[in-house]
Structure formats: structure tokens, C-alpha cells
Design an enzyme around this catalytic site. Structure first.
Site, short mmCIF file in Angstrom:
data_model
loop_
_atom_site.label_atom_id
_atom_site.label_comp_id
_atom_site.label_asym_id
_atom_site.label_seq_id
_atom_site.Cartn_x
_atom_site.Cartn_y
_atom_site.Cartn_z
N SER A 88 0.83 -1.20 0.00
CA SER A 88 0.00 0.00 0.00
C SER A 88 0.86 1.26 0.00
CB SER A 88 -0.92 0.02 1.22
OG SER A 88 -0.17 0.28 2.40
N ASP A 143 -1.25 -1.00 -3.81
CA ASP A 143 -2.60 -0.83 -3.29
C ASP A 143 -2.85 0.56 -2.70
OD1 ASP A 143 -5.11 -2.18 -2.90
OD2 ASP A 143 -4.70 -2.19 -0.75
N HIS A 144 -4.10 1.02 -2.80
CA HIS A 144 -4.56 2.28 -2.19
C HIS A 144 -3.64 3.44 -2.52
CE1 HIS A 144 -8.23 1.49 -0.03
NE2 HIS A 144 -7.74 0.34 0.41
N HIS A 167 -12.50 -4.95 0.35
CA HIS A 167 -11.46 -4.42 1.23
C HIS A 167 -11.91 -4.61 2.69
CE1 HIS A 167 -8.85 -1.86 -1.55
NE2 HIS A 167 -9.66 -2.54 -2.34
N GLY A 168 -10.95 -4.66 3.60
CA GLY A 168 -11.28 -4.82 5.01
C GLY A 168 -11.74 -6.21 5.38
N ASN A 177 -9.21 -8.73 0.04
CA ASN A 177 -8.02 -8.09 0.60
C ASN A 177 -7.90 -8.34 2.10
OD1 ASN A 177 -7.78 -7.03 -1.98
ND2 ASN A 177 -7.51 -4.93 -1.29
N VAL A 178 -6.70 -8.74 2.53
CA VAL A 178 -6.45 -9.04 3.94
C VAL A 178 -5.17 -8.34 4.37
CG1 VAL A 178 -6.02 -10.86 5.62
CG2 VAL A 178 -7.54 -11.31 3.67
#
Length: 289
Positions: free
Chosen positions: A50, A84-85, A219-220, A241-242
Site C-alpha cells: 500500500s 494498493d490504495h 477491502h477490510g 483483501n487481507v
């Protein structure tokens, strides 16, 4: 083995109606645990870094990307590398110089029209370079600094607040306007949950699956119970996503070791059980999917 592309792994999972897990990499031990867990489970996985993790490493994307890539190349499991993100256009463009086959460009905090514009620009840039682009519509929340109105001093964003969940009609229009390859949607999960108590809106997931022609991303997922994840995949989720679950396992193992061995100063002593705990967590999620 050689890196596999994220798009290939996600497309294959979507075609088969199953999930593919993506795990956050913060340290070298995270990457090693993800690879080892994938080997134990005998299935592919995605290593994702990320923007927050890049910031933690002093803004040096190349170093953590090279480490994760080296681990993936040394593994016998099919692994992909995902950024990511990403909110920084500069970081997005830096992905082209590393081994990333995909980027999640996150403009979800922007007004809808601006989100569409900057995401479409990111997609055009990525597709010119063979990079698969994921985006987010709705507000998953839970990341540090996420506020209900997007400003400091306001309460944290609530995954169950009115207006934060992804609207299927808007999602269809968004995908058509931007050309994204996958869509992260807000359906009741939240980032950074340390307890697996989230309840997902499976009816909404099915409506989103029917509305958009690209794979959906949850996500989450660390805060989502096993049965909820299984149901989410059955309803239409593909990329799972983990992140926090690995950190919980890591920190728990370190804390337990140091509690039992308070005089230890060699970090290898407690990083071994920490890595093993993350490996077991990865294998567990992969087995679930």
C-alpha cells in the site's frame, strides 16, 4: 517461479466463481509469510504493497517492491505483485519501473465527477503500459484519517452510515466511464478491524455483481467472519483483501515471545514465531477461499 499478473489471477477466479486473496506486505517477513502460506495451501495469492507501507519505508517504493518481488520469484506458488490504495499520481507512475502488474488507484474520497476524471486518466496511463487498474466507489473507511466528511475533527467514517455503500447504478456508470478492470465496493466491511464481527450486505453484493462487468473487490476482509466471506464470494466478490489479520498475528506472536523471554534482544528470535503466525493466517484465508 515467474510472477503472475494480477489480472490473470483475478480473471481466472471470477470465471470459476471463487475468490483470490490479496495480502498486505509491510516487512520482508510479511512477504515471506504470504509466499509460504500460498505454498502450504497450494493456491495462488497476491502480494500487495500500500501507499501507507511505502511511506513507512521512507517513500522508497523500489526497495520494498524488490524485496517482495524476490520472495515471489523464489516461491513455488503462483504470486502476483499489486500496488494498493494509491492516491499519489507520482507513486502510480512509479509502479511502471517495478514488477507491479496492477495498481489500485484510490480516488474514493473525491467528489464523484472528479473521481471519474482522475481514475479514467489513471486507467489510460495504466493500460498503455499493460497495468491492470482497480478503483474504489463508495467509502469502505477504517484507514487512518478516514473521516465521515473527509475533514479532520469530524467523526470516523462508519461502514454502516447512510450514503457510504456503493450504489449499483452508479457503479455501472462509473465502470463504463473509467474503464477500470476491477471495482472495490463498500458493502459493510471496514479497514483495520481487529475483531471479525463485520456483517456484509450480500444482497447488495449480488446487485453489484449483476450491474458491473468487472470483478468486485472486498477491502477490510480481516474483520469479516469466515461464513460471511464464503457468502460474499458466492454472491459475487472475487478479490479478497487481507491486511490487519496478518498484523494481529505478527504482533501477538512477538508480544507472547517477549512476555516469555523478556531479556531477548535479537529480533530474529521473535520474528521467527511472528512470521510463522502470519504464514498460518495466510494459509487459513487461502483454505477458506
Amino acid at each position: 517461479m515467474p510472477l503472475v499478473s494480477t489480472g490473470e489471477l483475478v480473471s481466472a477466479a471470477a470465471a470459476d466463481g471463487r475468490g483470490i486473496a490479496a495480502f498486505n506486505v509491510i516487512t520482508l517477513e510479511h512477504a515471506e509469510a504470504i509466499a509460504a502460506g500460498a505454498e502450504l495451501a497450494g493456491v495462488p495469492a497476491i502480494l500487495q504493497i500500500s501507499e501507507n507501507a511505502v511511506t513507512f519505508h521512507g517513500g522508497n517504493l523500489a526497495a520494498i517492491a524488490a524485496a517482495a518481488s524476490a520472495v515471489a520469484h523464489a516461491s513455488t506458488a503462483p504470486l502476483a505483485l499489486h500496488l494498493d490504495h494509491v492516491v499519489s499520481t507520482e507513486l502510480l507512475r512509479a509502479a511502471a519501473d517495478e514488477d507491479f502488474s496492477s495498481v489500485m488507484f484510490d480516488a474514493s474520497k473525491l467528489p464523484y465527477d472528479e473521481n471519474v476524471k482522475v481514475t479514467a486518466d489513471a486507467v489510460r496511463w495504466g493500460h498503455e503500459r499493460g497495468i491492470w487498474i482497480e478503483a474504489e466507489l463508495g467509502r469502505v473507511g477504517g484507514k487512518e484519517g478516514d473521516k465521515a466528511g473527509g475533514k479532520e475533527g469530524e467523526p470516523p467514517l462508519d461502514a454502516h452510515a447512510p450514503g457510504v455503500r456503493t450504489d449499483p447504478a452508479e457503479a455501472a456508470a462509473y465502470v463504463a466511464a473509467t474503464g477500470v478492470d476491477a471495482l472495490a465496493v463498500a458493502v459493510g466491511s471496514s479497514h483495520a478491524m481487529t475483531q471479525r464481527t463485520a456483517s456484509l450486505d450480500h444482497t447488495l453484493i449480488t446487485r453489484l455483481r449483476d450491474a458491473v462487468p468487472v470483478p468486485l473487490v472486498l477491502h477490510g476482509s480481516s474483520g469479516v467472519p469466515d461464513e460471511e466471506i464464503r457468502a460474499a464470494v458466492a454472491a459475487g466478490m472475487t478479490k479478497i483483501n487481507v491486511g490487519t489479520a496478518l498484523n494481529t498475528a505478527f504482533t501477538g506472536a512477538v508480544r507472547a515471545f517477549l512476555d516469555a523471554n523478556p531479556s531477548t534482544v535479537d529480533p530474529r528470535k521473535y520474528l521467527v514465531p511472528a512470521r510463522a503466525a502470519m504464514t498460518a493466517t495466510v494459509a487459513g484465508f487461502l483454505g477458506l477461499l
